[in-house]
Motif scaffolding. Sequence first.
Motif, PDB file in Angstrom:
ATOM      1  N   ALA A  35       5.504  27.701 -10.034  1.00  0.00           N
ATOM      2  CA  ALA A  35       4.491  27.781  -8.681  1.00  0.00           C
ATOM      3  C   ALA A  35       3.376  28.936  -9.853  1.00  0.00           C
ATOM      4  CB  ALA A  35       5.373  27.887  -7.331  1.00  0.00           C
ATOM      5  N   MET A  36       3.728  29.383 -10.944  1.00  0.00           N
ATOM      6  CA  MET A  36       2.838  29.874 -11.604  1.00  0.00           C
ATOM      7  C   MET A  36       1.888  29.020 -11.994  1.00  0.00           C
ATOM      8  SD  MET A  36       4.868  33.773 -12.292  1.00  0.00           S
ATOM      9  CE  MET A  36       3.399  34.876 -11.999  1.00  0.00           C
ATOM     10  N   THR A  37       2.084  28.456 -11.626  1.00  0.00           N
ATOM     11  CA  THR A  37       0.581  26.859 -12.835  1.00  0.00           C
ATOM     12  C   THR A  37      -1.125  27.292 -11.403  1.00  0.00           C
ATOM     13  OG1 THR A  37       1.159  25.770 -10.869  1.00  0.00           O
ATOM     14  CG2 THR A  37       1.612  25.554 -12.671  1.00  0.00           C
ATOM     15  N   LEU A  38      -0.731  28.004 -10.293  1.00  0.00           N
ATOM     16  CA  LEU A  38      -1.332  28.521  -9.382  1.00  0.00           C
ATOM     17  C   LEU A  38      -2.287  29.572 -10.272  1.00  0.00           C
ATOM     18  CD1 LEU A  38      -0.428  28.017  -6.168  1.00  0.00           C
ATOM     19  CD2 LEU A  38      -1.746  26.329  -7.579  1.00  0.00           C
ATOM     20  N   PHE A  39      -1.606  30.346 -10.999  1.00  0.00           N
ATOM     21  CA  PHE A  39      -2.027  31.113 -11.856  1.00  0.00           C
ATOM     22  C   PHE A  39      -3.318  31.302 -13.063  1.00  0.00           C
ATOM     23  CE2 PHE A  39       1.119  33.438  -8.363  1.00  0.00           C
ATOM     24  CZ  PHE A  39       0.232  34.225  -8.333  1.00  0.00           C
ATOM     25  N   ARG A  40      -3.188  29.585 -13.684  1.00  0.00           N
ATOM     26  CA  ARG A  40      -3.340  29.466 -14.964  1.00  0.00           C
ATOM     27  C   ARG A  40      -5.123  30.227 -14.497  1.00  0.00           C
ATOM     28  NH1 ARG A  40      -1.751  24.355 -16.995  1.00  0.00           N
ATOM     29  NH2 ARG A  40      -1.849  23.685 -14.880  1.00  0.00           N
ATOM     30  N   GLY A  41      -4.805  31.016 -15.820  1.00  0.00           N
ATOM     31  CA  GLY A  41      -6.619  31.539 -16.205  1.00  0.00           C
ATOM     32  C   GLY A  41      -6.818  32.753 -15.202  1.00  0.00           C
ATOM     33  N   PHE A  42      -6.051  33.753 -14.397  1.00  0.00           N
ATOM     34  CA  PHE A  42      -6.576  34.076 -13.555  1.00  0.00           C
ATOM     35  C   PHE A  42      -6.593  35.629 -13.569  1.00  0.00           C
ATOM     36  CE2 PHE A  42      -4.260  36.165  -9.933  1.00  0.00           C
ATOM     37  CZ  PHE A  42      -5.629  37.138  -9.607  1.00  0.00           C
ATOM     38  N   ALA A  43      -4.834  35.973 -14.395  1.00  0.00           N
ATOM     39  CA  ALA A  43      -5.399  36.974 -15.612  1.00  0.00           C
ATOM     40  C   ALA A  43      -4.913  37.302 -16.542  1.00  0.00           C
ATOM     41  CB  ALA A  43      -3.836  37.635 -14.799  1.00  0.00           C
ATOM     42  N   GLU A  44      -5.923  37.482 -17.379  1.00  0.00           N
ATOM     43  CA  GLU A  44      -6.610  36.938 -18.842  1.00  0.00           C
ATOM     44  C   GLU A  44      -6.735  38.000 -19.804  1.00  0.00           C
ATOM     45  OE1 GLU A  44      -5.337  34.202 -20.015  1.00  0.00           O
ATOM     46  OE2 GLU A  44      -5.191  32.936 -18.579  1.00  0.00           O
ATOM     47  N   ASP A  45      -5.707  38.639 -20.988  1.00  0.00           N
ATOM     48  CA  ASP A  45      -5.959  39.179 -21.793  1.00  0.00           C
ATOM     49  C   ASP A  45      -5.559  40.895 -21.644  1.00  0.00           C
ATOM     50  OD1 ASP A  45      -6.849  37.006 -23.588  1.00  0.00           O
ATOM     51  OD2 ASP A  45      -9.261  37.080 -22.730  1.00  0.00           O
ATOM     52  N   LEU A  46      -4.729  40.635 -20.391  1.00  0.00           N
ATOM     53  CA  LEU A  46      -4.328  42.387 -20.047  1.00  0.00           C
ATOM     54  C   LEU A  46      -3.159  42.780 -21.179  1.00  0.00           C
ATOM     55  CD1 LEU A  46      -5.393  42.088 -16.665  1.00  0.00           C
ATOM     56  CD2 LEU A  46      -5.988  43.328 -17.667  1.00  0.00           C
ATOM     57  N   VAL A  67      19.855  28.711 -29.417  1.00  0.00           N
ATOM     58  CA  VAL A  67      19.019  29.030 -28.821  1.00  0.00           C
ATOM     59  C   VAL A  67      17.515  27.719 -28.499  1.00  0.00           C
ATOM     60  CG1 VAL A  67      16.442  30.201 -30.112  1.00  0.00           C
ATOM     61  CG2 VAL A  67      19.113  30.684 -30.565  1.00  0.00           C
ATOM     62  N   CYS A  68      17.456  28.026 -27.343  1.00  0.00           N
ATOM     63  CA  CYS A  68      16.722  27.272 -26.859  1.00  0.00           C
ATOM     64  C   CYS A  68      15.097  27.579 -26.647  1.00  0.00           C
ATOM     65  CB  CYS A  68      17.143  25.966 -25.576  1.00  0.00           C
ATOM     66  SG  CYS A  68      18.350  27.764 -24.176  1.00  0.00           S
ATOM     67  N   LEU A  69      14.368  26.356 -26.178  1.00  0.00           N
ATOM     68  CA  LEU A  69      12.586  26.955 -26.010  1.00  0.00           C
ATOM     69  C   LEU A  69      12.487  26.616 -24.782  1.00  0.00           C
ATOM     70  CD1 LEU A  69      11.021  26.980 -28.236  1.00  0.00           C
ATOM     71  CD2 LEU A  69      10.485  24.940 -28.326  1.00  0.00           C
ATOM     72  N   GLY A  70      11.152  27.501 -24.058  1.00  0.00           N
ATOM     73  CA  GLY A  70      11.081  27.319 -23.192  1.00  0.00           C
ATOM     74  C   GLY A  70       9.475  27.863 -22.958  1.00  0.00           C
ATOM     75  N   THR A  71       8.459  27.243 -22.306  1.00  0.00           N
ATOM     76  CA  THR A  71       7.330  28.351 -22.336  1.00  0.00           C
ATOM     77  C   THR A  71       6.298  29.488 -21.289  1.00  0.00           C
ATOM     78  OG1 THR A  71       7.064  26.741 -19.742  1.00  0.00           O
ATOM     79  CG2 THR A  71       6.568  25.657 -21.758  1.00  0.00           C
ATOM     80  N   ASP A  72       7.379  29.747 -20.456  1.00  0.00           N
ATOM     81  CA  ASP A  72       7.472  30.925 -19.660  1.00  0.00           C
ATOM     82  C   ASP A  72       6.435  29.784 -18.589  1.00  0.00           C
ATOM     83  OD1 ASP A  72       7.316  32.814 -18.282  1.00  0.00           O
ATOM     84  OD2 ASP A  72       7.330  34.251 -20.590  1.00  0.00           O
ATOM     85  N   GLY A  73       5.288  30.948 -17.400  1.00  0.00           N
ATOM     86  CA  GLY A  73       4.992  30.431 -16.550  1.00  0.00           C
ATOM     87  C   GLY A  73       3.913  30.098 -17.015  1.00  0.00           C
ATOM     88  N   CYS A  74       2.078  29.779 -16.578  1.00  0.00           N
ATOM     89  CA  CYS A  74       1.385  29.883 -16.873  1.00  0.00           C
ATOM     90  C   CYS A  74       0.189  30.816 -16.599  1.00  0.00           C
ATOM     91  CB  CYS A  74       0.718  28.284 -15.841  1.00  0.00           C
ATOM     92  SG  CYS A  74       1.010  26.337 -16.523  1.00  0.00           S
ATOM     93  N   ALA A  75       0.923  31.990 -15.972  1.00  0.00           N
ATOM     94  CA  ALA A  75       0.505  32.582 -15.895  1.00  0.00           C
ATOM     95  C   ALA A  75      -0.153  33.653 -17.154  1.00  0.00           C
ATOM     96  CB  ALA A  75       0.364  33.706 -14.642  1.00  0.00           C
ATOM     97  N   SER A  76       1.205  33.508 -18.163  1.00  0.00           N
ATOM     98  CA  SER A  76       1.074  33.573 -19.474  1.00  0.00           C
ATOM     99  C   SER A  76       0.873  33.132 -20.355  1.00  0.00           C
ATOM    100  CB  SER A  76       2.336  35.313 -19.700  1.00  0.00           C
ATOM    101  OG  SER A  76       3.602  33.982 -19.194  1.00  0.00           O
ATOM    102  N   SER A  77       1.006  31.881 -20.846  1.00  0.00           N
ATOM    103  CA  SER A  77       1.316  30.832 -21.365  1.00  0.00           C
ATOM    104  C   SER A  77       0.461  30.054 -21.084  1.00  0.00           C
ATOM    105  CB  SER A  77       2.633  30.593 -22.054  1.00  0.00           C
ATOM    106  OG  SER A  77       3.582  29.717 -21.150  1.00  0.00           O
TER     107      SER A  77
END
Length: 417
Positions: A58-69, A285-295
């Motif tokens: 559900a953090m896809t709603l934070f895409r681009g919301f808090a950048e570069d911190l 070792v598997c792979l993830g994207t993490d949430g859209c707020a960070s990646s």
Amino acid sequence: MSLLIRNVLFNEKPTDIFIEGTLIKQIGQDLQVNADEIIAGDKKAVFPGFVNAHSHAAMTLFRGFAEDLPLERWLKEKIWPAEAKNTDETIYWGTKLACLEMIETGTTCFNDMYFRPKQAYQAVSEMGLRAMITDSIFDFFDSERREHAKRLTEENLKLAQTFDSTVRYSIAPHAIYTVSAELFKWSADFAKANGLVFHTHLAESRSEYENSIKDFGLSPVKYLHKLGVLSPNLSLAHVVWVDDEDIQILADYDVKVVHNPLSNLKIASGYKFKYEEMKQKGITVCLGTDGCASSNNLDMTEAMKVASILQKAWRFDPTVLSEKEALDMATINGAKTFGINAGLVKEGCLADLMLVDLNQSTFTPNHNTIANLVYAANGSTVDTVICNGQVLMKNRTVQGRQEIIDNAHQMARIIAE
Ligand SMILES: [Zn+2]
């Protein structure tokens, strides 16, 4: 329900794949079978659907919301205050948006760490994906919050008994800097007693590592080892800040590791992920994207490419983490981690598959289909997605797409207000 994929490229040869119910029944050439639906596989290649082993849907709603911190300011000043505005509706549409993006980029299964599992479950099951969902727990070292987290988890498990078999409940304490030793131990026992996937963030950033040494006198891995919570059903997201001893401990307990190269790079958590050392010790070792707020996206093809080239770069060695290994990390290793009979295009496995469109510039020429998928293409080349024997996307069309996008815009405004 049965499905025949006719003439699709598999292991570099044109092949037919027959799906009956939820399983891949038969793979071969010129299969003589009757199917309810036929999908033309010409100019397409088949791969297992991706298993995104760490996300916050559900953090896809934070895409681009808090950048570069930096991570701590990012959490405390931006993400946590905005998350407090979440409602049942924002979680439902945020999860739907994540599912839409995952389907459109070839993911068929994901391991999620977020809140409000009832709404997440509803969204995931309507979209037809396979997932582990949870109500991530925190106690911030406070006994009242701890008891609340335990009660909530027990209630959620009852709720989870009403879920379809494609969605499972998991237990996910957030991290060692937000969850007490007592709640970690309780979570491990609860996971074991109820056969649940057990998941947490660990050894993500330098500050987490340094605080662990300061507060517990131990590295994050050695701290969890001391708590007695390491086990084969534990999967750890990140695991960037580890030494050889830590890796040996993880191998001894068959703990699984989820590499999230894009969020590690973007929020500057660290880049020397010790894939080769883990591989030598036999760690999955598997792979993830993490949430859209960070990646910012959930595209597993991007995660495969970055995992591979990052490994090559910091080791000054182009031979490490081959395209085949990157694909395994994104598919079979994730399926193994969560005990799912998928991650392979193989008779008897679950029919969780994707077809990529080879009639695209990034697949031309096609000397090596896996190399093109990992190093050249991106998720937009995925044409068809099948999960549990059901077609979720065909010719890049997903049912209800516009409604999801419209509602997601509206929900994002509520959170950002
Ligand atoms: Zn995360």
